[in-house]
Design an enzyme around this catalytic site. Structure first.
Site, PDB file in Angstrom:
ATOM      1  N   GLU A  99      39.336  40.163  40.983  1.00 22.54           N
ATOM      2  CA  GLU A  99      39.369  41.667  40.334  1.00 22.54           C
ATOM      3  C   GLU A  99      40.437  42.501  39.925  1.00 22.54           C
ATOM      4  O   GLU A  99      40.456  43.984  39.990  1.00 22.54           O
ATOM      5  CB  GLU A  99      38.140  42.140  40.175  1.00 22.54           C
ATOM      6  CG  GLU A  99      36.927  41.571  40.509  1.00 22.54           C
ATOM      7  CD  GLU A  99      35.174  42.768  40.759  1.00 22.54           C
ATOM      8  OE1 GLU A  99      35.691  43.412  41.460  1.00 22.54           O
ATOM      9  OE2 GLU A  99      34.390  42.135  41.374  1.00 22.54           O
ATOM     10  N   ASN A 111      39.558  35.369  40.162  1.00 26.42           N
ATOM     11  CA  ASN A 111      38.028  35.353  40.136  1.00 26.42           C
ATOM     12  C   ASN A 111      37.879  37.198  39.682  1.00 26.42           C
ATOM     13  O   ASN A 111      38.169  38.452  39.669  1.00 26.42           O
ATOM     14  CB  ASN A 111      37.616  35.064  41.593  1.00 26.42           C
ATOM     15  CG  ASN A 111      35.818  35.412  40.947  1.00 26.42           C
ATOM     16  OD1 ASN A 111      35.365  35.168  40.279  1.00 26.42           O
ATOM     17  ND2 ASN A 111      35.177  35.598  42.449  1.00 26.42           N
ATOM     18  N   HIS A 149      28.052  37.814  35.896  1.00 27.73           N
ATOM     19  CA  HIS A 149      26.801  38.501  36.321  1.00 27.73           C
ATOM     20  C   HIS A 149      27.408  39.133  34.725  1.00 27.73           C
ATOM     21  O   HIS A 149      27.330  40.190  34.015  1.00 27.73           O
ATOM     22  CB  HIS A 149      27.332  40.270  36.735  1.00 27.73           C
ATOM     23  CG  HIS A 149      28.266  39.127  38.432  1.00 27.73           C
ATOM     24  ND1 HIS A 149      27.224  39.265  39.482  1.00 27.73           N
ATOM     25  CD2 HIS A 149      29.161  39.498  39.574  1.00 27.73           C
ATOM     26  CE1 HIS A 149      28.078  38.445  40.546  1.00 27.73           C
ATOM     27  NE2 HIS A 149      29.111  39.332  40.526  1.00 27.73           N
ATOM     28  N   GLU A 177      29.501  33.931  40.230  1.00 32.07           N
ATOM     29  CA  GLU A 177      28.481  34.621  40.802  1.00 32.07           C
ATOM     30  C   GLU A 177      27.522  34.746  39.128  1.00 32.07           C
ATOM     31  O   GLU A 177      27.494  36.044  39.708  1.00 32.07           O
ATOM     32  CB  GLU A 177      29.530  35.957  41.117  1.00 32.07           C
ATOM     33  CG  GLU A 177      30.516  35.981  42.023  1.00 32.07           C
ATOM     34  CD  GLU A 177      31.592  36.899  41.838  1.00 32.07           C
ATOM     35  OE1 GLU A 177      30.610  37.934  41.918  1.00 32.07           O
ATOM     36  OE2 GLU A 177      32.239  37.091  42.968  1.00 32.07           O
ATOM     37  N   ASP A 226      24.564  36.036  37.842  1.00 28.61           N
ATOM     38  CA  ASP A 226      22.887  35.805  37.673  1.00 28.61           C
ATOM     39  C   ASP A 226      22.904  36.544  36.977  1.00 28.61           C
ATOM     40  O   ASP A 226      23.361  37.140  35.730  1.00 28.61           O
ATOM     41  CB  ASP A 226      23.118  37.153  38.833  1.00 28.61           C
ATOM     42  CG  ASP A 226      23.579  38.475  39.398  1.00 28.61           C
ATOM     43  OD1 ASP A 226      24.901  38.675  39.120  1.00 28.61           O
ATOM     44  OD2 ASP A 226      24.149  39.325  40.266  1.00 28.61           O
TER      45      ASP A 226
HETATM   46  C1  XIL Z   1      28.337  42.703  45.983  1.00 27.16           C
HETATM   47  C2  XIL Z   1      28.085  42.128  46.662  1.00 27.16           C
HETATM   48  O1  XIL Z   1      26.710  41.379  46.624  1.00 27.16           O
HETATM   49  C3  XIL Z   1      27.193  43.523  47.426  1.00 27.16           C
HETATM   50  O2  XIL Z   1      25.840  43.223  48.922  1.00 27.16           O
HETATM   51  C4  XIL Z   1      27.958  44.265  48.174  1.00 27.16           C
HETATM   52  O3  XIL Z   1      27.521  45.491  48.127  1.00 27.16           O
HETATM   53  C5  XIL Z   1      29.042  44.656  47.238  1.00 27.16           C
HETATM   54  O4  XIL Z   1      29.143  43.667  46.679  1.00 27.16           O
HETATM   55  N1  XIL Z   1      31.888  40.579  42.039  1.00 27.16           N
HETATM   56  C6  XIL Z   1      32.431  40.575  43.504  1.00 27.16           C
HETATM   57  C7  XIL Z   1      30.815  40.190  45.004  1.00 27.16           C
HETATM   58  O5  XIL Z   1      33.809  39.867  43.313  1.00 27.16           O
HETATM   59  O6  XIL Z   1      32.331  40.093  46.167  1.00 27.16           O
HETATM   60  C8  XIL Z   1      30.434  41.196  44.390  1.00 27.16           C
HETATM   61  O7  XIL Z   1      29.357  41.498  46.073  1.00 27.16           O
HETATM   62  C9  XIL Z   1      29.268  41.546  43.491  1.00 27.16           C
HETATM   63  C10 XIL Z   1      30.898  41.729  42.233  1.00 27.16           C
END
Ligand code: XIL
Length: 339
Positions: free
Chosen positions: A152, A193, A229, A259, A261
């Site tokens: 990020e 990423n 996400h 990631e 969801d």
């Molecule tokens: C999130 C975790 O899922 C949570 O448990 C934590 O509180 C915050 O981080 N992008 C990422 C992940 O690269 O590391 C993040 O994970 C979600 C967004």
């Protein structure tokens, strides 16, 4: 003649049943496409919930520690590294023939107080970051399939995001991190990423330019991770996703879904309709990934069950809170098993 037809039909049915049985889990079905099926794993839950551990063993071929490898957890003090939580997850993976995605070495978040308030010079920060990357990667040398080296780093407008690394080391912290990572574990795949870069936009353009430059100058990088996400409100078409993924594959990097969801958000509809829409989003992402020939090598979700997710009220995953398969699961397995 009739006997021959009956025997052939029976043989066909038996072979088909056997075939479908072999592919009754996501990870088995993913093998048809040389695709790892991934999930984020919460170490604390893994320790205490056997059903959770079993579901991961059965369905997934790659896991990402959800928080256990983040800077403040693994490097809590200036001279102290703590691998206790992440070691448990890596051990579980290796015992069960599951690959590990290391997450993450360089990020603007989860910076411990000692670092945030340390007032370190540029040289000191470079030393700290290099030492961090070397210590963590060497600890897991040979055990990690891919690392999210930098996470990020860009804003949505394509500029670099403010971070302790950018402020002290300058923009070259990204390139340096990849170089150090390559030195520390030459066999691990190295990924950049990010989120909101799934379609062609200012952010994905900036990442594309950076990777293109890395490739030109020989800075080591193996892939881009699209976090994904997403939610039912987010509209993207398969065509848009493929167009973006393809251009990255064409400049010589792997494309991973890291990631995924899908939040139901406040969509007004019956649960059935919401779950169908959710399944459709999961399908669009998987189908796009499968279109990137051999370069989309991993389809990873940010968890598996709605019982344990960072988005508790949004039921974003493919198993429900009772660990039952949701329509999204059925959609994914049906795409993966289709010949
Ligand atoms: C999130 C975790 O899922 C949570 O448990 C934590 O509180 C915050 O981080 N992008 C990422 C992940 O690269 O590391 C993040 O994970 C979600 C967004």
């Amino acid at each position: 003649m009739l006997i021959v037809i009956i025997i052939c039909t029976l043989l066909y049915l038996i072979l088909n049943i056997q075939h479908n049985n072999l592919e009754r889990t996501l990870k088995e079905a993913g093998k048809n496409h040389n695709l790892f099926i991934g999930t984020a794993v919460n170490g604390e839950v893994l320790d205490k919930d056997e059903d959770y551990a079993n579901l991961i063993k059965n369905e997934f071929s790659l896991i990402t520690p959800e928080n256990e490898m983040k800077f403040s957890v693994i490097h809590p003090d200036v001279d102290k590294f703590d691998f206790s939580e992440s070691d448990k997850i890596v051990k579980f993976a290796l015992e069960n023939d599951i690959k590990v995605r290391g997450h993450t070495l360089v990020w603007n978040k989860r910076i411990p107080e000692w670092l945030e308030k340390g007032n370190y010079s540029k040289e000191e920060m470079e030393h700290i970051l290099k030492n961090h990357i070397f210590t963590v990667m060497e600890h897991y040398k040979g055990q990690i399939y891919a690392w999210d080296v930098v996470n990020e780093a860009f804003n949505n407008d394509g500029s670099l995001k403010d971070s302790i690394w950018l402020r002290t080391i300058g923009p070259e912290y990204i390139k340096k991190s990849f170089e150090w990572a390559k030195e520390a574990d030459p066999n691990a795949l190295l990924f950049y990423n990010d989120y909101s870069a799934e379609v062609i936009n200012d952010k994905s353009n900036a990442i594309y330019k950076m990777i293109e430059q890395f490739k030109k100058e020989g800075t080591p990088i193996d892939g881009i991770g699209f976090q994904f996400h997403t939610s039912l409100h987010q509209k993207f078409t398969q065509k848009e996703l493929i167009k973006n993924m393809k251009r990255f594959s064409e400049i010589g990097v792997k494309v991973n879904i890291t990631e995924l969801d899908v939040k139901l958000s406040d969509t007004v509809a019956s649960s059935k309709v919401k779950y169908e829409k959710q399944a459709n989003q999961y399908s669009v992402v998987l189908k796009s990934c499968l279109k990137i020939d051999n370069d989309c090598t991993s389809f990873g979700m940010w968890g598996l069950t709605d019982k344990y997710t960072w988005l508790k009220d949004d039921s974003p995953l493919i198993f429900n809170e009772e660990f039952e398969k949701k329509p999204s699961y059925d959609a994914l397995i049906s795409i993966l098993t289709k010949k």
